[in-house]
Design a protein around this motif. Sequence first.
Motif, PDB file in Angstrom:
ATOM      1  N   SER A   1       9.262  -7.411  10.316  1.00  0.00           N
ATOM      2  CA  SER A   1       7.958  -6.779  10.536  1.00  0.00           C
ATOM      3  C   SER A   1       7.885  -5.411   9.865  1.00  0.00           C
ATOM      4  CB  SER A   1       7.685  -6.622  12.033  1.00  0.00           C
ATOM      5  OG  SER A   1       7.602  -7.866  12.654  1.00  0.00           O
TER       6      SER A   1
ATOM      7  N   THR B   1       9.591  -4.379   7.284  1.00  0.00           N
ATOM      8  CA  THR B   1       9.563  -4.562   5.832  1.00  0.00           C
ATOM      9  C   THR B   1       8.167  -4.954   5.364  1.00  0.00           C
ATOM     10  OG1 THR B   1      11.878  -5.234   5.884  1.00  0.00           O
ATOM     11  CG2 THR B   1      10.634  -5.798   3.918  1.00  0.00           C
ATOM     12  N   GLU B   2       7.512  -5.831   6.113  1.00  0.00           N
ATOM     13  CA  GLU B   2       6.149  -6.223   5.763  1.00  0.00           C
ATOM     14  C   GLU B   2       5.188  -5.050   5.876  1.00  0.00           C
ATOM     15  OE1 GLU B   2       5.292  -9.524   8.304  1.00  0.00           O
ATOM     16  OE2 GLU B   2       6.635 -10.879   7.205  1.00  0.00           O
ATOM     17  N   LEU B   3       5.330  -4.252   6.951  1.00  0.00           N
ATOM     18  CA  LEU B   3       4.471  -3.073   7.103  1.00  0.00           C
ATOM     19  C   LEU B   3       4.692  -2.067   5.978  1.00  0.00           C
ATOM     20  CD1 LEU B   3       4.573  -2.408  10.948  1.00  0.00           C
ATOM     21  CD2 LEU B   3       2.593  -3.052   9.578  1.00  0.00           C
ATOM     22  N   LYS B   4       5.931  -1.882   5.592  1.00  0.00           N
ATOM     23  CA  LYS B   4       6.231  -0.960   4.500  1.00  0.00           C
ATOM     24  C   LYS B   4       5.630  -1.453   3.183  1.00  0.00           C
ATOM     25  CE  LYS B   4       9.878   1.289   1.968  1.00  0.00           C
ATOM     26  NZ  LYS B   4      11.140   1.096   1.374  1.00  0.00           N
ATOM     27  N   ALA B   5       5.727  -2.746   2.944  1.00  0.00           N
ATOM     28  CA  ALA B   5       5.147  -3.312   1.722  1.00  0.00           C
ATOM     29  C   ALA B   5       3.630  -3.174   1.740  1.00  0.00           C
ATOM     30  CB  ALA B   5       5.541  -4.781   1.595  1.00  0.00           C
ATOM     31  N   ASP B   6       2.995  -3.387   2.901  1.00  0.00           N
ATOM     32  CA  ASP B   6       1.544  -3.192   2.992  1.00  0.00           C
ATOM     33  C   ASP B   6       1.148  -1.750   2.747  1.00  0.00           C
ATOM     34  OD1 ASP B   6       1.124  -5.850   3.499  1.00  0.00           O
ATOM     35  OD2 ASP B   6       0.936  -5.625   5.681  1.00  0.00           O
ATOM     36  N   ASN B   7       1.921  -0.823   3.310  1.00  0.00           N
ATOM     37  CA  ASN B   7       1.625   0.603   3.100  1.00  0.00           C
ATOM     38  C   ASN B   7       1.795   1.005   1.642  1.00  0.00           C
ATOM     39  OD1 ASN B   7       0.880   1.181   5.698  1.00  0.00           O
ATOM     40  ND2 ASN B   7       2.888   1.976   6.307  1.00  0.00           N
ATOM     41  N   GLU B   8       2.803   0.459   0.975  1.00  0.00           N
ATOM     42  CA  GLU B   8       3.009   0.800  -0.430  1.00  0.00           C
ATOM     43  C   GLU B   8       1.883   0.249  -1.292  1.00  0.00           C
ATOM     44  OE1 GLU B   8       6.901  -0.645  -1.321  1.00  0.00           O
ATOM     45  OE2 GLU B   8       7.891   1.112  -0.457  1.00  0.00           O
ATOM     46  N   LEU B   9       1.348  -0.917  -0.916  1.00  0.00           N
ATOM     47  CA  LEU B   9       0.230  -1.489  -1.669  1.00  0.00           C
ATOM     48  C   LEU B   9      -1.063  -0.710  -1.417  1.00  0.00           C
ATOM     49  CD1 LEU B   9       0.872  -5.309  -1.258  1.00  0.00           C
ATOM     50  CD2 LEU B   9       1.210  -3.929  -3.306  1.00  0.00           C
ATOM     51  N   THR B  10      -1.199  -0.156  -0.197  1.00  0.00           N
ATOM     52  CA  THR B  10      -2.407   0.586   0.145  1.00  0.00           C
ATOM     53  C   THR B  10      -2.467   1.911  -0.592  1.00  0.00           C
ATOM     54  OG1 THR B  10      -2.371  -0.413   2.343  1.00  0.00           O
ATOM     55  CG2 THR B  10      -3.717   1.555   2.055  1.00  0.00           C
TER      56      THR B  10
END
Length: 154
Positions: free
Chosen positions: A142, A144-153
């Motif tokens: 979870s 890792t997914e949140l971090k990837a979403d934040n980096e995309l944002t």
Amino acid sequence: MNRKVNLLRAALVMIALLVAFITVIFTIQFFSEGKVPLFVSSLFVSFIVVVLLGFRVLFLLAKILSYIKKSEAFSMKTLKVVSSIKQTILAMSIVFLGILPFFYTVADQDDAPGFLVIGFALVSIPFTVFIFSQIVEELFKSATELKADNELTI
């Protein structure tokens, strides 16, 4: 942060040295005996395999500490290492079942059924750690997914 990682790494080394010391003592004791019964041999083999798997877990934990030091704590590499730790703990749990014949034999010889309950309790500890490691793996997934979403944002 660097000091904490170094302190944790030193703790891992101390745990490894303590486990190695206890393993050497048990190995010397096992080989200094004459002929040993089969249940004692299964206990010794289970113990050695669990120790080797435990060293693998310690190595993987040191790998996670190096990822933390590089600020890569929530990455796919760390998730793979946590998954490897979970699988190793499951293997330890299965191998730990090899000590049950020892507890059964001793409980039967001494007519002490409570001793068998202690054996089941010791065997259930790795299964409990396995379940905890599954929870930690899901948390890392979870995060890792949140971090990837934040980096995309951003």
